[in-house]
Design a protein around this motif. Structure first.
Motif, PDB file in Angstrom:
ATOM      1  N   SER A  10       0.880  -1.165   0.000  1.00 33.51           N
ATOM      2  CA  SER A  10       0.000   0.000   0.000  1.00 33.51           C
ATOM      3  C   SER A  10       0.917   1.215   0.000  1.00 33.51           C
ATOM      4  O   SER A  10       2.089   1.129   0.370  1.00 33.51           O
ATOM      5  CB  SER A  10      -0.945  -0.007   1.200  1.00 33.51           C
ATOM      6  OG  SER A  10      -0.226   0.117   2.403  1.00 33.51           O
ATOM      7  N   ILE A  11       0.391   2.338  -0.438  1.00 35.16           N
ATOM      8  CA  ILE A  11       1.185   3.558  -0.558  1.00 35.16           C
ATOM      9  C   ILE A  11       0.473   4.646   0.228  1.00 35.16           C
ATOM     10  O   ILE A  11      -0.724   4.867   0.037  1.00 35.16           O
ATOM     11  CB  ILE A  11       1.347   3.959  -2.037  1.00 35.16           C
ATOM     12  CG1 ILE A  11       2.006   2.821  -2.811  1.00 35.16           C
ATOM     13  CG2 ILE A  11       2.134   5.257  -2.162  1.00 35.16           C
ATOM     14  CD1 ILE A  11       1.972   2.982  -4.307  1.00 35.16           C
ATOM     15  N   ALA A  12       1.206   5.318   1.121  1.00 32.46           N
ATOM     16  CA  ALA A  12       0.609   6.335   1.975  1.00 32.46           C
ATOM     17  C   ALA A  12       1.408   7.625   1.913  1.00 32.46           C
ATOM     18  O   ALA A  12       2.600   7.630   1.619  1.00 32.46           O
ATOM     19  CB  ALA A  12       0.547   5.826   3.422  1.00 32.46           C
ATOM     20  N   SER A  13       0.714   8.723   2.192  1.00 33.01           N
ATOM     21  CA  SER A  13       1.363  10.029   2.314  1.00 33.01           C
ATOM     22  C   SER A  13       0.508  10.895   3.221  1.00 33.01           C
ATOM     23  O   SER A  13      -0.653  10.587   3.485  1.00 33.01           O
ATOM     24  CB  SER A  13       1.535  10.696   0.941  1.00 33.01           C
ATOM     25  OG  SER A  13       0.274  10.981   0.369  1.00 33.01           O
ATOM     26  N   PRO A  45       8.837  21.589 -10.913  1.00 33.48           N
ATOM     27  CA  PRO A  45       9.766  22.722 -10.945  1.00 33.48           C
ATOM     28  C   PRO A  45      10.271  23.028  -9.538  1.00 33.48           C
ATOM     29  O   PRO A  45       9.619  22.680  -8.547  1.00 33.48           O
ATOM     30  CB  PRO A  45       8.902  23.867 -11.477  1.00 33.48           C
ATOM     31  CG  PRO A  45       7.503  23.484 -11.172  1.00 33.48           C
ATOM     32  CD  PRO A  45       7.459  21.982 -11.183  1.00 33.48           C
ATOM     33  N   GLU A  46      11.418  23.682  -9.447  1.00 35.37           N
ATOM     34  CA  GLU A  46      11.964  24.035  -8.132  1.00 35.37           C
ATOM     35  C   GLU A  46      11.014  24.926  -7.353  1.00 35.37           C
ATOM     36  O   GLU A  46      11.016  24.922  -6.130  1.00 35.37           O
ATOM     37  CB  GLU A  46      13.321  24.726  -8.287  1.00 35.37           C
ATOM     38  CG  GLU A  46      14.431  23.769  -8.636  1.00 35.37           C
ATOM     39  CD  GLU A  46      15.785  24.439  -8.595  1.00 35.37           C
ATOM     40  OE1 GLU A  46      16.015  25.302  -7.720  1.00 35.37           O
ATOM     41  OE2 GLU A  46      16.622  24.094  -9.437  1.00 35.37           O
ATOM     42  N   SER A  47      10.185  25.682  -8.059  1.00 34.87           N
ATOM     43  CA  SER A  47       9.240  26.594  -7.413  1.00 34.87           C
ATOM     44  C   SER A  47       7.926  25.918  -7.011  1.00 34.87           C
ATOM     45  O   SER A  47       6.975  26.594  -6.631  1.00 34.87           O
ATOM     46  CB  SER A  47       8.942  27.765  -8.351  1.00 34.87           C
ATOM     47  OG  SER A  47       8.341  27.281  -9.549  1.00 34.87           O
ATOM     48  N   ALA A  48       7.866  24.590  -7.096  1.00 34.06           N
ATOM     49  CA  ALA A  48       6.624  23.864  -6.780  1.00 34.06           C
ATOM     50  C   ALA A  48       6.174  24.160  -5.355  1.00 34.06           C
ATOM     51  O   ALA A  48       6.978  24.175  -4.424  1.00 34.06           O
ATOM     52  CB  ALA A  48       6.822  22.372  -6.976  1.00 34.06           C
ATOM     53  N   VAL A  53       3.385  19.433  -4.644  1.00 29.88           N
ATOM     54  CA  VAL A  53       4.092  18.234  -4.189  1.00 29.88           C
ATOM     55  C   VAL A  53       3.087  17.185  -3.722  1.00 29.88           C
ATOM     56  O   VAL A  53       3.171  16.007  -4.084  1.00 29.88           O
ATOM     57  CB  VAL A  53       5.107  18.570  -3.075  1.00 29.88           C
ATOM     58  CG1 VAL A  53       5.696  17.305  -2.481  1.00 29.88           C
ATOM     59  CG2 VAL A  53       6.206  19.476  -3.616  1.00 29.88           C
ATOM     60  N   GLN A  54       2.086  17.607  -2.934  1.00 32.40           N
ATOM     61  CA  GLN A  54       1.080  16.666  -2.442  1.00 32.40           C
ATOM     62  C   GLN A  54       0.277  16.077  -3.592  1.00 32.40           C
ATOM     63  O   GLN A  54      -0.035  14.889  -3.603  1.00 32.40           O
ATOM     64  CB  GLN A  54       0.141  17.340  -1.435  1.00 32.40           C
ATOM     65  CG  GLN A  54      -0.803  16.358  -0.748  1.00 32.40           C
ATOM     66  CD  GLN A  54      -0.069  15.274   0.030  1.00 32.40           C
ATOM     67  OE1 GLN A  54       0.789  15.577   0.853  1.00 32.40           O
ATOM     68  NE2 GLN A  54      -0.395  14.025  -0.222  1.00 32.40           N
ATOM     69  N   ASP A  55      -0.050  16.903  -4.582  1.00 35.77           N
ATOM     70  CA  ASP A  55      -0.768  16.390  -5.761  1.00 35.77           C
ATOM     71  C   ASP A  55       0.038  15.305  -6.459  1.00 35.77           C
ATOM     72  O   ASP A  55      -0.511  14.293  -6.896  1.00 35.77           O
ATOM     73  CB  ASP A  55      -1.080  17.524  -6.743  1.00 35.77           C
ATOM     74  CG  ASP A  55      -2.181  18.452  -6.257  1.00 35.77           C
ATOM     75  OD1 ASP A  55      -2.901  18.090  -5.296  1.00 35.77           O
ATOM     76  OD2 ASP A  55      -2.307  19.547  -6.843  1.00 35.77           O
ATOM     77  N   LEU A  56       1.352  15.517  -6.563  1.00 40.09           N
ATOM     78  CA  LEU A  56       2.201  14.498  -7.185  1.00 40.09           C
ATOM     79  C   LEU A  56       2.230  13.229  -6.338  1.00 40.09           C
ATOM     80  O   LEU A  56       2.125  12.121  -6.867  1.00 40.09           O
ATOM     81  CB  LEU A  56       3.620  15.028  -7.405  1.00 40.09           C
ATOM     82  CG  LEU A  56       4.604  14.029  -8.015  1.00 40.09           C
ATOM     83  CD1 LEU A  56       4.123  13.555  -9.389  1.00 40.09           C
ATOM     84  CD2 LEU A  56       5.993  14.633  -8.115  1.00 40.09           C
ATOM     85  N   MET A  57       2.344  13.394  -5.021  1.00 39.93           N
ATOM     86  CA  MET A  57       2.318  12.213  -4.138  1.00 39.93           C
ATOM     87  C   MET A  57       1.026  11.423  -4.343  1.00 39.93           C
ATOM     88  O   MET A  57       1.052  10.192  -4.418  1.00 39.93           O
ATOM     89  CB  MET A  57       2.431  12.645  -2.673  1.00 39.93           C
ATOM     90  CG  MET A  57       3.780  13.116  -2.263  1.00 39.93           C
ATOM     91  SD  MET A  57       3.747  13.578  -0.515  1.00 39.93           S
ATOM     92  CE  MET A  57       5.406  14.197  -0.302  1.00 39.93           C
TER      93      MET A  57
END
Length: 95
Positions: A10-13, A45-48, A53-57
């Motif tokens: 399972s994958i969690a964040s 991008p570095e300015s994320a 970041v959470q959306d990518l997770m």
């Protein structure tokens, strides 16, 4: 972090009310989870923002599914209750 073919994962964040978990999944082949995450992180991008970041997770499980690295495993979700109140419930899991 090597994931072996046949492993159930399972994958969690997140944390507290923002805690998210996806799964269970079965690995369809051996792959390095750390390498996969590093590749995904490199698209930001570095300015994320933290939200980016959470959306990518949150998108990582779907990306793994689309690449055929993992597959969904049907399961039953059992809920005990919340806030000190018992409320036993069962649902068929679909992640």
């Amino acid at each position: 972090m090597l994931i072996r073919k046949g492993e159930i994962i399972s994958i969690a964040s997140g944390a507290f009310e923002g805690f998210e978990t996806s799964g269970p999944f079965v690995a369809e082949q051996d792959f390095d989870f750390s390498d996969f995450v590093d590749e995904a992180r490199a698209t930001l991008p570095e300015s994320a923002s933290r939200l980016d970041v959470q959306d990518l997770m949150d998108a990582i499980p779907d990306q793994l599914l689309k690449r055929g690295l993992i597959a969904k495993v049907p399961c039953r979700n059992l809920h005990l209750g919340a806030f000190g109140d018992w409320d036993l419930q069962e649902t068929l899991g679909d992640h």
